[in-house]
Design a protein around this motif. Structure first.
Motif, PDB file in Angstrom:
ATOM      1  N   UNK A  29       0.731  -1.096   0.214  1.00 35.69           N
ATOM      2  CA  UNK A  29       0.026   0.067   0.135  1.00 35.69           C
ATOM      3  C   UNK A  29       1.004   1.465   0.023  1.00 35.69           C
ATOM      4  N   UNK A  30       2.139   1.295   0.732  1.00 31.27           N
ATOM      5  CA  UNK A  30       2.761   2.604   0.604  1.00 31.27           C
ATOM      6  C   UNK A  30       4.225   2.691  -0.357  1.00 31.27           C
ATOM      7  N   UNK A  57      13.323  -1.964   5.606  1.00 34.61           N
ATOM      8  CA  UNK A  57      14.289  -2.466   6.659  1.00 34.61           C
ATOM      9  C   UNK A  57      14.291  -1.608   7.920  1.00 34.61           C
ATOM     10  N   UNK A  58      14.189  -0.172   7.728  1.00 33.89           N
ATOM     11  CA  UNK A  58      14.021   0.835   8.770  1.00 33.89           C
ATOM     12  C   UNK A  58      12.729   0.596   9.337  1.00 33.89           C
ATOM     13  N   UNK A  59      11.695   0.549   8.514  1.00 33.31           N
ATOM     14  CA  UNK A  59      10.316   0.405   9.068  1.00 33.31           C
ATOM     15  C   UNK A  59      10.103  -0.673   9.765  1.00 33.31           C
ATOM     16  N   UNK A  64       7.970  -0.137  16.399  1.00 37.91           N
ATOM     17  CA  UNK A  64       7.440  -0.167  17.731  1.00 37.91           C
ATOM     18  C   UNK A  64       7.795   1.398  18.074  1.00 37.91           C
ATOM     19  N   UNK A  65       8.532   2.185  17.381  1.00 34.74           N
ATOM     20  CA  UNK A  65       9.025   3.438  17.790  1.00 34.74           C
ATOM     21  C   UNK A  65       7.979   4.326  17.239  1.00 34.74           C
ATOM     22  N   UNK A  66       6.780   3.863  16.372  1.00 30.92           N
ATOM     23  CA  UNK A  66       5.920   4.703  15.796  1.00 30.92           C
ATOM     24  C   UNK A  66       5.219   5.529  16.948  1.00 30.92           C
ATOM     25  N   UNK A  76       4.707   9.542   9.281  1.00 29.98           N
ATOM     26  CA  UNK A  76       6.017   8.841   9.711  1.00 29.98           C
ATOM     27  C   UNK A  76       6.605   8.097   8.767  1.00 29.98           C
ATOM     28  N   UNK A  77       5.719   7.537   7.820  1.00 29.13           N
ATOM     29  CA  UNK A  77       6.633   6.470   6.951  1.00 29.13           C
ATOM     30  C   UNK A  77       7.473   7.519   6.050  1.00 29.13           C
TER      31      UNK A  77
END
Lengths: 182, 235
Positions: A29-30, A57-59, A64-66, A76-77
């Motif tokens: 989706x993104x 990979x970072x996402x 959990x830090x979102x 955020x993304x």
């Protein structure tokens, strides 16, 4: 908030639970949107694809830090993708003046509705940009969209570095003041 | 606020804005990131700027990435060969290292059990986890003292709807979430941690609460929405 943002937030929390199916859905989706950011800033297909891999990979690692409530899921993304692409570009020794390859490969269709920034937000920032001197508004847009540094902007707008710094700093502060007012 | 601290506040705001805009050089960007990690207030100012300038993002067109890219990402994250051949857990390549790791863990845990109290350093500082989620009224605070066998949870707000239960999950690294059990309907909870899970609850480990059918997830993985999530950090 644009429709679908909640679903993306839900997918990110699922990814934090190490749910690979949610990760695949989130990617589906993104990824086109984030790929568009990487392409525009890096202007090179291979580099953009490598960057997009790093971004997801970072996402996965950072899900959990979102920070709930603070940023929308899409913001955020996008922040992860934009900052990664800018870092990759800054790491390059020479700043080349390549052809703009981003335009060639862009999909013809508009963005899926759920990823589009709410039209009201766009109108608000456009109205605030209109309050700035045109060259300053242009420089602000170019900085965000192309990921140019102060040095590159000064060169492209043919003004001294300090002038560009003043333009953008004043522009940012006026923008904030205007957005709070509207 | 006196003039000088107002000036400092403005400088902070400006630095955050310049970072989000993307105009700083790489050394300054790295410095800003160190500040974001160390200073939650500053991180909030940066997040506000990300939200403010997000409308500029409309200028970017979506471009579908090539099909092989997702497989390459999976290969990096999960060590899966690209393109995927069969489900990863059906392959011997998955089970063999797992079997070795499991036996090693068994040997290690026995050794640790034997030597515990003799060689282990005193437990590190306590950990706190603030659990919340976007659009969810549910929030909890969890406290854990390393070396002990239970995590304590206190509800801050929200409760499970009738006929449903909250279930607590632990997520460490790239491993699937492990259930720590169902939370009581009301009040604080003390959730017992078997030693193998207690050792995995360290700074950076994620705890999450999902809404499940009464009695907890029937499948062993979270089935309901995540109502609160957070990472453990030292107090």
């Amino acid at each position: 908030m644009a429709p679908g943002q909640d679903d993306i937030a839900e997918l990110i929390t699922r990814v934090a639970l190490r749910d690979r199916r949610a990760f695949a859905l989130l990617y589906e989706r993104t990824a086109p949107k984030l790929h568009g950011f990487c392409l525009r800033i890096l202007r090179d297909r291979t580099r953009a694809e490598d960057a997009l891999q790093d971004v997801y990979v970072k996402v996965w690692r950072g899900a959990a830090t979102f920070a709930p409530g603070r940023a929308s899921a899409m913001t955020w993304l996008i922040a992860i993708a934009r900052h990664h692409a800018i870092d990759v570009m800054r790491a390059r020794v020479v700043v080349e003046d390549e052809l703009d390859t981003a335009g060639e490969v862009a999909d013809a269709g508009p963005d899926p509705e759920h990823l589009a920034i709410a039209a009201g937000e766009r109108r608000r920032i456009d109205a605030c940009l209109d309050e700035l001197k045109p060259e300053r508004a242009e420089a602000l847009k170019a900085a965000y969209v192309e990921g140019y540094s102060y040095e590159e902007l000064a060169r492209r707008f043919a003004v001294p570095l300090n002038t560009m710094r003043t333009w953008l700093r004043r522009g940012l502060m006026s923008l904030r003041e205007c957005l709070e007012r509207r | 606020m006196n003039e000088e601290s107002a000036k400092r506040g403005d400088d902070r705001d400006l630095l955050a804005a310049e970072y989000v805009l993307g105009v700083l050089d790489q050394a300054a960007r790295q410095e800003v990131r160190r500040r974001i990690a160390a200073d939650p207030d500053f991180a909030g100012i940066v997040a506000d700027w990300e939200a403010r300038l997000a409308a500029f993002g409309d200028a970017y067109q979506s471009v579908s990435p090539p099909g092989h890219l997702k497989a390459a990402i999976d290969a990096r994250l999960f060590g899966q060969k690209a393109p995927a051949a069969g489900r990863f857990w059906q392959t011997i390549g998955f089970w063999r290292p797992l079997a070795i790791v499991t036996s090693l863990l068994f040997v290690l845990s026995t050794a640790i059990g034997l030597w515990n109290g003799v060689f282990l350093p005193p437990p590190a500082g306590n950990l706190i986890v603030s659990l919340q989620a976007e659009g969810s009224p549910v929030s909890f605070v969890a406290l854990y003292q390393p070396g002990t066998d239970a995590v304590r949870l206190s509800p801050v707000s929200g409760e499970a709807e009738a006929g449903k239960d909250f279930e607590l999950w632990l997520i460490e690294g790239d491993n699937p979430a492990v259930s720590l059990g169902v939370l009581p309907k009301t009040g604080s909870a003390r959730i017992a941690l078997p030693p193998r899970l207690a050792r995995r609850l360290v700074a950076g480990t994620t705890l999450a609460i999902s809404l499940e059918p009464a009695g907890g997830s029937p499948t062993g993985v979270a089935t309901g929405p995540i109502v609160a999530i957070g990472q453990a950090r030292p107090i």
